[in-house]
Design a protein around this motif. Sequence first.
Motif, PDB file in Angstrom:
ATOM      1  N   LEU A 336     -46.431  45.070  -1.720  1.00 50.41           N
ATOM      2  CA  LEU A 336     -47.789  44.524  -1.688  1.00 50.41           C
ATOM      3  C   LEU A 336     -48.809  45.635  -1.490  1.00 50.41           C
ATOM      4  O   LEU A 336     -49.852  45.677  -2.164  1.00 50.41           O
ATOM      5  N   GLY A 337     -48.533  46.564  -0.582  1.00 52.63           N
ATOM      6  CA  GLY A 337     -49.461  47.662  -0.319  1.00 52.63           C
ATOM      7  C   GLY A 337     -49.654  48.568  -1.520  1.00 52.63           C
ATOM      8  O   GLY A 337     -50.780  48.979  -1.835  1.00 52.63           O
ATOM      9  N   VAL A 338     -48.549  48.887  -2.230  1.00 48.62           N
ATOM     10  CA  VAL A 338     -48.652  49.720  -3.427  1.00 48.62           C
ATOM     11  C   VAL A 338     -49.506  49.031  -4.483  1.00 48.62           C
ATOM     12  O   VAL A 338     -50.364  49.656  -5.131  1.00 48.62           O
ATOM     13  N   PHE A 370     -52.720  56.196   1.188  1.00 47.14           N
ATOM     14  CA  PHE A 370     -52.303  54.826   1.508  1.00 47.14           C
ATOM     15  C   PHE A 370     -51.132  54.387   0.625  1.00 47.14           C
ATOM     16  O   PHE A 370     -50.122  53.859   1.103  1.00 47.14           O
ATOM     17  N   ILE A 371     -51.254  54.634  -0.698  1.00 47.07           N
ATOM     18  CA  ILE A 371     -50.207  54.228  -1.640  1.00 47.07           C
ATOM     19  C   ILE A 371     -48.876  54.892  -1.279  1.00 47.07           C
ATOM     20  O   ILE A 371     -47.827  54.238  -1.219  1.00 47.07           O
ATOM     21  N   CYS A 372     -48.900  56.199  -1.055  1.00 45.85           N
ATOM     22  CA  CYS A 372     -47.659  56.924  -0.762  1.00 45.85           C
ATOM     23  C   CYS A 372     -47.075  56.535   0.587  1.00 45.85           C
ATOM     24  O   CYS A 372     -45.851  56.491   0.754  1.00 45.85           O
ATOM     25  N   TYR A 373     -47.940  56.231   1.571  1.00 46.78           N
ATOM     26  CA  TYR A 373     -47.430  55.816   2.872  1.00 46.78           C
ATOM     27  C   TYR A 373     -46.695  54.492   2.765  1.00 46.78           C
ATOM     28  O   TYR A 373     -45.542  54.363   3.200  1.00 46.78           O
ATOM     29  N   VAL A 374     -47.341  53.479   2.162  1.00 46.85           N
ATOM     30  CA  VAL A 374     -46.696  52.166   2.098  1.00 46.85           C
ATOM     31  C   VAL A 374     -45.487  52.193   1.162  1.00 46.85           C
ATOM     32  O   VAL A 374     -44.510  51.462   1.377  1.00 46.85           O
ATOM     33  N   ALA A 375     -45.526  53.036   0.115  1.00 47.58           N
ATOM     34  CA  ALA A 375     -44.355  53.166  -0.759  1.00 47.58           C
ATOM     35  C   ALA A 375     -43.161  53.697   0.016  1.00 47.58           C
ATOM     36  O   ALA A 375     -42.021  53.243  -0.173  1.00 47.58           O
TER      37      ALA A 375
END
Length: 460
Positions: A336-338, A370-375
């Motif tokens: 969802l975050g990605v 943000f994308i890389c963290y949640v991924a």
Amino acid sequence: MTKLFQNSLLQQKTRYQLLATVIVNIITFGHGIGVGWLSPTLTKIQRPDSPLEFTVNLAEISWLGSMLGLGSLCGNLTIALLIERAGRKFCLYLIAVPYACLWVLIYCASNVYFLYAARFLCGFTGGAGYVVVPIFISEVADSGIRGALTSMVMLSVDLGILAGYILSTYLAYHIVPFLGIIFPVSYFIANLLLPETAPYLLKRSQLNAAENSYRYYRNQRDARSEQSSKQDFEELRTAVLAQQMKNSSPLSYKDLITKPALKGFAASCVLNLGYQFSGVFSFINYMSDIFKASGSIVDVNTATIIIGIVQIVGVYTSTIFVDIVGRRLLMLLSTLGVGIGCIAFGCFTYFAQFLNLSDYNWLPLVLMIFICYVANIGLIGIFFLVLVELFPVKIRSLATSISVIFLSLLVFGTLKLFPLMLHYWGISLTMWFSAGSALLTFLYFWLFLQETKGKSMIED
């Protein structure tokens, strides 16, 4: 607090499980260096003052990226043939050889085909390691810490990617191979300390070796713990024998089309598609190009290193929480975050074409963080843990290999297409495509993904 202590990696009885995990992940760290090496190096070898005698064009760049997938495919196939015949330890030794060779090729590169071969070997190491290392760790680890130890595979890869970013950014091209080749050598020597896994030895009816392996990995080698060790080992032996009796018939195609097997394949298919089409692995390989296309004011190499640090924090987060909150919740939050992050990234770059957003040109870096963290808390961080746990015991090795072969084909395709998508579609449409893939994966996981926390590795 009691559960946290029971699941602690620092308990005396799990000390050697942690040691084994660190040792086998030397090679995944090295693989990460090979992956991270590409992004800053592409910037260097496209310039007129390239450290090599040649420069590369767009088509060659896409092949350089995608050769990782072809190598991974060959590594998967090799390990699929060997892992049950030759054992986990032999396969662990095997992958040191291609990894050492890739740095020799990088150092000696006189044309782009040397770099193709090096990327192929980097992929071979990863494709082989992503099958055998999680299986090895899952067979030596206690169920209470198996998730944390197995998620260290991607933690060490991310640490390696960060090291690759830094080394290839700040060191001369021909210095990096001398540092890179240290890792396969040290990995090979350190593996001499580790015995084969007890479940594999029991399957081969090597009872004494299996008991010694079991006691080693549970640090039960003194007289006081001998009785308890024998009882625990007998329980393991009984479970393995019962599973062998249940699966006494030779493996056939019918075992691959049972309801549990098909559910496992369906989940692994969606997991693979979501991992690759969400773009998170392509982002890692082409991070510098993404920041160039986004118009970010931050130096592309600095931004790439920042993202490398974020990946490590993300995977470390998954290592802490995977055995507490479970696999399913982390996967749902991650996909969802990605999806949300990629939509926002695409919207910024789209509107930046028509509006003056120069006051907000720090935003692409924040969104990519943000994308890389949640991924990394789910989709990347526990990918191989979930993959191994999806399948019934009888087909686990074969099914995991088949799934990683499919992953390798996807890696080849996505890394080949991603720079072309950036060039012909533009950054906005590419990010929206990634977002749609991530959100579809989220929907499937929400409806169908089963929790596998605490699942036995020797019983269905």
